[in-house]
Motif scaffolding. Structure first.
Motif, PDB file in Angstrom:
ATOM      1  N   ARG A   1       0.848  -1.193   0.000  1.00 51.78           N
ATOM      2  CA  ARG A   1       0.000   0.000   0.000  1.00 51.78           C
ATOM      3  C   ARG A   1       0.884   1.243   0.000  1.00 51.78           C
ATOM      4  NH1 ARG A   1       0.497  -1.491   5.296  1.00 51.78           N
ATOM      5  NH2 ARG A   1       0.607   0.174   6.857  1.00 51.78           N
ATOM      6  N   LEU A   2       0.275   2.348  -0.409  1.00 56.64           N
ATOM      7  CA  LEU A   2       0.919   3.658  -0.379  1.00 56.64           C
ATOM      8  C   LEU A   2       0.120   4.556   0.555  1.00 56.64           C
ATOM      9  CD1 LEU A   2       1.465   4.137  -4.219  1.00 56.64           C
ATOM     10  CD2 LEU A   2       3.107   3.280  -2.546  1.00 56.64           C
ATOM     11  N   VAL A   3       0.822   5.378   1.309  1.00 54.49           N
ATOM     12  CA  VAL A   3       0.163   6.268   2.256  1.00 54.49           C
ATOM     13  C   VAL A   3       0.654   7.693   2.018  1.00 54.49           C
ATOM     14  CG1 VAL A   3      -0.254   6.810   4.667  1.00 54.49           C
ATOM     15  CG2 VAL A   3      -0.031   4.422   3.950  1.00 54.49           C
ATOM     16  N   GLU A   4      -0.283   8.589   1.669  1.00 61.91           N
ATOM     17  CA  GLU A   4       0.062   9.994   1.469  1.00 61.91           C
ATOM     18  C   GLU A   4      -0.200  10.781   2.753  1.00 61.91           C
ATOM     19  OE1 GLU A   4      -2.314   8.945  -2.413  1.00 61.91           O
ATOM     20  OE2 GLU A   4      -2.551   8.648  -0.257  1.00 61.91           O
ATOM     21  N   SER A   5       0.528  11.866   2.894  1.00 63.65           N
ATOM     22  CA  SER A   5       0.278  12.805   3.983  1.00 63.65           C
ATOM     23  C   SER A   5       0.804  14.177   3.558  1.00 63.65           C
ATOM     24  CB  SER A   5       0.956  12.353   5.278  1.00 63.65           C
ATOM     25  OG  SER A   5       2.356  12.294   5.101  1.00 63.65           O
ATOM     26  N   GLY A   6       0.431  15.186   4.338  1.00 66.76           N
ATOM     27  CA  GLY A   6       0.959  16.520   4.109  1.00 66.76           C
ATOM     28  C   GLY A   6      -0.007  17.513   3.493  1.00 66.76           C
ATOM     29  N   GLY A   7      -1.198  17.065   3.155  1.00 71.10           N
ATOM     30  CA  GLY A   7      -2.177  17.996   2.605  1.00 71.10           C
ATOM     31  C   GLY A   7      -2.697  18.958   3.659  1.00 71.10           C
ATOM     32  N   GLY A   8      -3.453  19.947   3.197  1.00 77.06           N
ATOM     33  CA  GLY A   8      -4.027  20.907   4.122  1.00 77.06           C
ATOM     34  C   GLY A   8      -4.520  22.140   3.413  1.00 77.06           C
TER      35      GLY A   8
ATOM     36  N   ILE B   1       7.168   6.474  -9.111  1.00 75.83           N
ATOM     37  CA  ILE B   1       6.056   7.067  -8.377  1.00 75.83           C
ATOM     38  C   ILE B   1       5.491   8.231  -9.188  1.00 75.83           C
ATOM     39  CG2 ILE B   1       5.410   8.488  -6.392  1.00 75.83           C
ATOM     40  CD1 ILE B   1       5.551   5.630  -5.605  1.00 75.83           C
ATOM     41  N   GLY B   2       4.201   8.260  -9.288  1.00 73.39           N
ATOM     42  CA  GLY B   2       3.523   9.390  -9.914  1.00 73.39           C
ATOM     43  C   GLY B   2       2.615  10.071  -8.915  1.00 73.39           C
ATOM     44  N   TRP B   3       2.498  11.367  -9.060  1.00 73.31           N
ATOM     45  CA  TRP B   3       1.521  12.139  -8.292  1.00 73.31           C
ATOM     46  C   TRP B   3       0.427  12.597  -9.249  1.00 73.31           C
ATOM     47  CZ3 TRP B   3       1.081  12.736  -3.150  1.00 73.31           C
ATOM     48  CH2 TRP B   3       2.200  12.463  -2.343  1.00 73.31           C
ATOM     49  N   PHE B   4      -0.794  12.405  -8.822  1.00 74.27           N
ATOM     50  CA  PHE B   4      -1.964  12.777  -9.604  1.00 74.27           C
ATOM     51  C   PHE B   4      -2.892  13.608  -8.739  1.00 74.27           C
ATOM     52  CE2 PHE B   4      -1.276  10.001 -13.258  1.00 74.27           C
ATOM     53  CZ  PHE B   4      -0.341   9.122 -12.738  1.00 74.27           C
ATOM     54  N   ARG B   5      -3.789  14.342  -9.365  1.00 74.68           N
ATOM     55  CA  ARG B   5      -4.774  15.100  -8.604  1.00 74.68           C
ATOM     56  C   ARG B   5      -6.114  15.055  -9.308  1.00 74.68           C
ATOM     57  NH1 ARG B   5      -2.186  21.199  -9.433  1.00 74.68           N
ATOM     58  NH2 ARG B   5      -2.722  21.448 -11.652  1.00 74.68           N
ATOM     59  N   GLN B   6      -7.156  15.231  -8.509  1.00 74.96           N
ATOM     60  CA  GLN B   6      -8.504  15.165  -9.066  1.00 74.96           C
ATOM     61  C   GLN B   6      -9.430  16.086  -8.298  1.00 74.96           C
ATOM     62  OE1 GLN B   6     -10.234  11.206  -9.183  1.00 74.96           O
ATOM     63  NE2 GLN B   6     -11.392  11.742 -11.022  1.00 74.96           N
ATOM     64  N   THR B   7     -10.278  16.781  -9.039  1.00 78.17           N
ATOM     65  CA  THR B   7     -11.332  17.595  -8.452  1.00 78.17           C
ATOM     66  C   THR B   7     -12.672  17.037  -8.903  1.00 78.17           C
ATOM     67  OG1 THR B   7     -11.165  19.135 -10.309  1.00 78.17           O
ATOM     68  CG2 THR B   7      -9.938  19.688  -8.323  1.00 78.17           C
TER      69      THR B   7
ATOM     70  N   TYR C   1      -0.214   2.700 -13.694  1.00 78.62           N
ATOM     71  CA  TYR C   1       0.160   2.525 -12.296  1.00 78.62           C
ATOM     72  C   TYR C   1      -0.562   1.370 -11.631  1.00 78.62           C
ATOM     73  CZ  TYR C   1       2.963   6.641 -12.783  1.00 78.62           C
ATOM     74  OH  TYR C   1       3.936   7.517 -13.189  1.00 78.62           O
ATOM     75  N   ASP C   2       0.177   0.686 -10.737  1.00 84.51           N
ATOM     76  CA  ASP C   2      -0.295  -0.560 -10.139  1.00 84.51           C
ATOM     77  C   ASP C   2      -0.913  -0.391  -8.760  1.00 84.51           C
ATOM     78  OD1 ASP C   2       2.721  -1.365 -11.531  1.00 84.51           O
ATOM     79  OD2 ASP C   2       0.914  -2.422 -12.203  1.00 84.51           O
ATOM     80  N   TYR C   3      -0.369   0.524  -7.971  1.00 86.30           N
ATOM     81  CA  TYR C   3      -0.840   0.718  -6.595  1.00 86.30           C
ATOM     82  C   TYR C   3      -1.117   2.197  -6.377  1.00 86.30           C
ATOM     83  CZ  TYR C   3       1.092  -3.932  -5.823  1.00 86.30           C
ATOM     84  OH  TYR C   3       1.368  -5.272  -5.906  1.00 86.30           O
ATOM     85  N   TRP C   4      -2.162   2.454  -5.582  1.00 88.52           N
ATOM     86  CA  TRP C   4      -2.591   3.824  -5.331  1.00 88.52           C
ATOM     87  C   TRP C   4      -2.770   4.066  -3.841  1.00 88.52           C
ATOM     88  CZ3 TRP C   4      -3.442   7.628  -9.027  1.00 88.52           C
ATOM     89  CH2 TRP C   4      -3.319   7.199 -10.354  1.00 88.52           C
ATOM     90  N   GLY C   5      -2.475   5.300  -3.436  1.00 90.87           N
ATOM     91  CA  GLY C   5      -2.769   5.715  -2.078  1.00 90.87           C
ATOM     92  C   GLY C   5      -4.218   6.165  -1.947  1.00 90.87           C
ATOM     93  N   GLN C   6      -4.568   6.579  -0.747  1.00 92.63           N
ATOM     94  CA  GLN C   6      -5.951   6.940  -0.451  1.00 92.63           C
ATOM     95  C   GLN C   6      -6.261   8.407  -0.759  1.00 92.63           C
ATOM     96  OE1 GLN C   6      -3.551   6.877   1.738  1.00 92.63           O
ATOM     97  NE2 GLN C   6      -3.795   8.759   2.925  1.00 92.63           N
ATOM     98  N   GLY C   7      -5.239   9.198  -0.985  1.00 92.81           N
ATOM     99  CA  GLY C   7      -5.409  10.603  -1.333  1.00 92.81           C
ATOM    100  C   GLY C   7      -5.290  11.526  -0.134  1.00 92.81           C
ATOM    101  N   THR C   8      -4.859  12.745  -0.412  1.00 90.33           N
ATOM    102  CA  THR C   8      -4.788  13.784   0.617  1.00 90.33           C
ATOM    103  C   THR C   8      -5.293  15.091   0.008  1.00 90.33           C
ATOM    104  OG1 THR C   8      -3.346  14.857   2.258  1.00 90.33           O
ATOM    105  CG2 THR C   8      -2.360  14.366   0.125  1.00 90.33           C
TER     106      THR C   8
ATOM    107  N   ALA D   1      -7.233  20.294  -4.973  1.00 91.46           N
ATOM    108  CA  ALA D   1      -7.630  18.967  -5.446  1.00 91.46           C
ATOM    109  C   ALA D   1      -7.294  17.938  -4.377  1.00 91.46           C
ATOM    110  CB  ALA D   1      -6.895  18.614  -6.741  1.00 91.46           C
ATOM    111  N   VAL D   2      -7.766  16.722  -4.589  1.00 92.83           N
ATOM    112  CA  VAL D   2      -7.258  15.575  -3.838  1.00 92.83           C
ATOM    113  C   VAL D   2      -6.044  15.055  -4.602  1.00 92.83           C
ATOM    114  CG1 VAL D   2      -7.727  13.275  -2.949  1.00 92.83           C
ATOM    115  CG2 VAL D   2      -9.528  15.018  -2.924  1.00 92.83           C
ATOM    116  N   TYR D   3      -4.942  14.914  -3.896  1.00 90.68           N
ATOM    117  CA  TYR D   3      -3.694  14.455  -4.502  1.00 90.68           C
ATOM    118  C   TYR D   3      -3.458  12.993  -4.133  1.00 90.68           C
ATOM    119  CZ  TYR D   3      -2.407  19.115  -6.036  1.00 90.68           C
ATOM    120  OH  TYR D   3      -2.379  20.334  -6.687  1.00 90.68           O
ATOM    121  N   TYR D   4      -3.112  12.220  -5.140  1.00 89.55           N
ATOM    122  CA  TYR D   4      -2.847  10.801  -4.966  1.00 89.55           C
ATOM    123  C   TYR D   4      -1.441  10.477  -5.435  1.00 89.55           C
ATOM    124  CZ  TYR D   4      -7.983  10.492  -4.948  1.00 89.55           C
ATOM    125  OH  TYR D   4      -9.319  10.644  -4.667  1.00 89.55           O
TER     126      TYR D   4
END
Length: 125
Positions: free
Chosen positions: A3-10, A34-40, A112-119, A92-95
């Motif tokens: 699993r991947l775990v993101e943190s640091g949003g706010g 590793i890729g960073w993606f975002r979604q609104t 991409y094969d594995y995704w975090g939960q988003g921040t 946005a939510v960043y993954y």
């Protein structure tokens, strides 16, 4: 389980900075892109930045070039996304996501094969 775990949003004001972290847990491969993606809401997921498994390739979307930096700490199995001069349109939510299949990286989420939960990142005054 991998699993991947993101943190640091706010919440940050326009022009401010945030640093996102993505920690990889129990991935079977020692090296991975590793890729960073975002979604609104109502929009497709957008590729922001990526770093290849040996850090030899880094790609940034045009919308964040000169403002975002991606880096990795191999010992901590952590990839960082430093976001400076943030704008309201960065909200946005960043993954983060891991890609195991090739030496390069891509800003297309289908690879991409594995995704975090988003921040959540919110840029507002």
């Amino acid at each position: 389980q991998a699993r991947l775990v993101e943190s640091g949003g706010g919440l940050v004001q326009p022009g401010g900075s945030l640093r996102l972290s993505c920690v990889a847990h129990e991935l079977r491969e020692p090296y991975f892109a590793i890729g960073w993606f975002r979604q609104t809401p109502g929009k497709e997921r957008e590729g922001v930045s990526c770093i290849s498994r040996t850090d030899s390739m880094i790609i940034h979307a045009d919308s964040v070039k000169g403002r975002f930096t991606i880096s990795r700490d191999f010992a901590k199995r952590t990839v960082y996304l430093q976001m400076d001069n943030l704008k309201p349109e960065d909200t946005a939510v960043y993954y983060c996501a891991a890609f195991l299949g090739a030496p390069d990286c891509y800003l297309r989420d289908a690879y991409y094969d594995y995704w975090g939960q988003g921040t959540q990142v919110t840029v507002s005054s």
